[in-house]
Design an enzyme around this catalytic site. Sequence first.
Site, PDB file in Angstrom:
ATOM      1  N   THR A   1       0.853  -1.187   0.000  1.00 49.65           N
ATOM      2  CA  THR A   1       0.000   0.000   0.000  1.00 49.65           C
ATOM      3  C   THR A   1       0.886   1.233   0.000  1.00 49.65           C
ATOM      4  OG1 THR A   1      -1.718   1.246   1.196  1.00 49.65           O
ATOM      5  CG2 THR A   1      -0.192  -0.001   2.560  1.00 49.65           C
TER       6      THR A   1
ATOM      7  N   GLU B   1       0.205   5.213   4.427  1.00 53.03           N
ATOM      8  CA  GLU B   1       0.823   4.911   5.719  1.00 53.03           C
ATOM      9  C   GLU B   1      -0.219   4.711   6.831  1.00 53.03           C
ATOM     10  OE1 GLU B   1       3.745   7.710   7.087  1.00 53.03           O
ATOM     11  OE2 GLU B   1       4.482   6.300   8.608  1.00 53.03           O
ATOM     12  N   GLY B   2      -1.311   5.478   6.752  1.00 49.70           N
ATOM     13  CA  GLY B   2      -2.386   5.360   7.751  1.00 49.70           C
ATOM     14  C   GLY B   2      -2.943   3.941   7.781  1.00 49.70           C
TER      15      GLY B   2
ATOM     16  N   GLU C   1      -4.711   0.859  -9.894  1.00 48.10           N
ATOM     17  CA  GLU C   1      -5.991   0.353  -9.416  1.00 48.10           C
ATOM     18  C   GLU C   1      -6.949   0.356 -10.592  1.00 48.10           C
ATOM     19  OE1 GLU C   1      -8.511   2.059  -6.241  1.00 48.10           O
ATOM     20  OE2 GLU C   1      -7.003   1.174  -4.932  1.00 48.10           O
TER      21      GLU C   1
ATOM     22  N   ASP D   1      -8.581  -2.762  -0.396  1.00 41.12           N
ATOM     23  CA  ASP D   1      -9.255  -1.690  -1.101  1.00 41.12           C
ATOM     24  C   ASP D   1     -10.537  -1.386  -0.348  1.00 41.12           C
ATOM     25  OD1 ASP D   1      -9.536   0.124  -3.131  1.00 41.12           O
ATOM     26  OD2 ASP D   1     -10.711  -1.227  -4.377  1.00 41.12           O
ATOM     27  N   SER D   2     -10.766  -0.098  -0.090  1.00 45.80           N
ATOM     28  CA  SER D   2     -11.985   0.194   0.656  1.00 45.80           C
ATOM     29  C   SER D   2     -12.759   1.341   0.039  1.00 45.80           C
ATOM     30  CB  SER D   2     -11.682   0.468   2.122  1.00 45.80           C
ATOM     31  OG  SER D   2     -10.477   1.142   2.258  1.00 45.80           O
TER      32      SER D   2
ATOM     33  N   GLY E   1      -8.462  10.242   5.587  1.00 47.25           N
ATOM     34  CA  GLY E   1      -9.563  10.121   4.622  1.00 47.25           C
ATOM     35  C   GLY E   1     -10.882  10.665   5.149  1.00 47.25           C
TER      36      GLY E   1
ATOM     37  N   LYS F   1     -11.024   3.113  16.848  1.00 43.85           N
ATOM     38  CA  LYS F   1     -11.568   2.831  15.514  1.00 43.85           C
ATOM     39  C   LYS F   1     -11.149   1.432  15.050  1.00 43.85           C
ATOM     40  CE  LYS F   1     -10.594   3.967  10.714  1.00 43.85           C
ATOM     41  NZ  LYS F   1      -9.730   4.693   9.788  1.00 43.85           N
TER      42      LYS F   1
ATOM     43  N   HIS G   1     -14.221  -1.387   9.310  1.00 47.05           N
ATOM     44  CA  HIS G   1     -14.349  -2.272   8.158  1.00 47.05           C
ATOM     45  C   HIS G   1     -13.038  -3.012   7.900  1.00 47.05           C
ATOM     46  CE1 HIS G   1     -12.808   1.622   7.222  1.00 47.05           C
ATOM     47  NE2 HIS G   1     -12.541   1.354   5.962  1.00 47.05           N
TER      48      HIS G   1
HETATM   49  P1  IMP Z   1      -8.453   2.996  -1.053  1.00 49.26           P
HETATM   50  O1  IMP Z   1      -8.841   1.723  -0.458  1.00 49.26           O
HETATM   51  O2  IMP Z   1      -7.071   3.386  -0.631  1.00 49.26           O
HETATM   52  O3  IMP Z   1      -8.674   3.068  -2.530  1.00 49.26           O
HETATM   53  O4  IMP Z   1      -9.368   4.077  -0.344  1.00 49.26           O
HETATM   54  C1  IMP Z   1     -10.431   4.705  -0.968  1.00 49.26           C
HETATM   55  C2  IMP Z   1     -10.692   6.034  -0.301  1.00 49.26           C
HETATM   56  O5  IMP Z   1     -11.397   5.812   0.915  1.00 49.26           O
HETATM   57  C3  IMP Z   1      -9.446   6.853   0.038  1.00 49.26           C
HETATM   58  O6  IMP Z   1      -9.699   8.199  -0.241  1.00 49.26           O
HETATM   59  C4  IMP Z   1      -9.267   6.653   1.516  1.00 49.26           C
HETATM   60  O7  IMP Z   1      -8.739   7.809   2.125  1.00 49.26           O
HETATM   61  C5  IMP Z   1     -10.696   6.412   1.977  1.00 49.26           C
HETATM   62  N1  IMP Z   1     -10.677   5.467   3.095  1.00 49.26           N
HETATM   63  C6  IMP Z   1     -10.345   4.170   3.070  1.00 49.26           C
HETATM   64  N2  IMP Z   1     -10.395   3.636   4.297  1.00 49.26           N
HETATM   65  C7  IMP Z   1     -10.757   4.641   5.119  1.00 49.26           C
HETATM   66  C8  IMP Z   1     -10.942   4.720   6.526  1.00 49.26           C
HETATM   67  O8  IMP Z   1     -10.752   3.784   7.310  1.00 49.26           O
HETATM   68  N3  IMP Z   1     -11.315   5.921   6.982  1.00 49.26           N
HETATM   69  C9  IMP Z   1     -11.508   6.996   6.192  1.00 49.26           C
HETATM   70  N4  IMP Z   1     -11.322   6.991   4.894  1.00 49.26           N
HETATM   71  C10 IMP Z   1     -10.948   5.821   4.353  1.00 49.26           C
END
Ligand code: IMP
Length: 184
Positions: A6, A9-10, A35, A64-65, A140, A159, A164
Amino acid sequence: MILFITSNEGKFKEVKRIGETFGVEVEWMKMEYEEIQGSDLEEIAIKSAELLAKEIKKPFFIEDSGLFVEALKGFPGPYSSYVFKTIGNNGILKLMEGVNNRKAKFKAVVAYFDGKGVRTFSGEVHGLIATEKRGEKGFGYDPIFEYKGRTFAEMGDEKNEVSHRRRAIENFFRSIAKDRSRTQ
Ligand code: IMP
């Protein structure tokens, strides 16, 4: 030890901490990867992992979220990253002005390449879109996602117990622990 690919870093820090509670050591492979765009998180995660597997050739996982807002018919969903970079939290709050149904969920999909094929694990958390940004922690959409009265950005490490990502990673780590005990 298991590689987590990834550039965020968060995310890595969260997953490393979750790993510690399961006795799984997570190593960070800091890397941006392509992606694939798509309308389904699972599909995006699988295709991205398959592409990476051609290069990496050893076991790794990606995650991926996305944030799915009910009143916006699931938007930004698989486009969460792009939407965050463009309109951001203020943009989502604007879209939600005057909207009573504030239900939303985060969903995470882990795609694990075990050296042969790709498997996925998912997790979800349900909450609400706050009416304003609150809290300094996290990353995010954390400041606008409210879970049981507090935003993720107000919850700090708490958290990680309900997120998730926690749920998806937990499913994943449980499954690899089971595989290991079967082969030992
Ligand atoms: P990705 O999985 O890195 O593609 O994340 C998609 C978007 O959702 C990014 O803008 C992330 O900052 C945001 N995101 C993913 N996970 C979280 C979370 O746990 N909290 C807040 N934003 C998130």
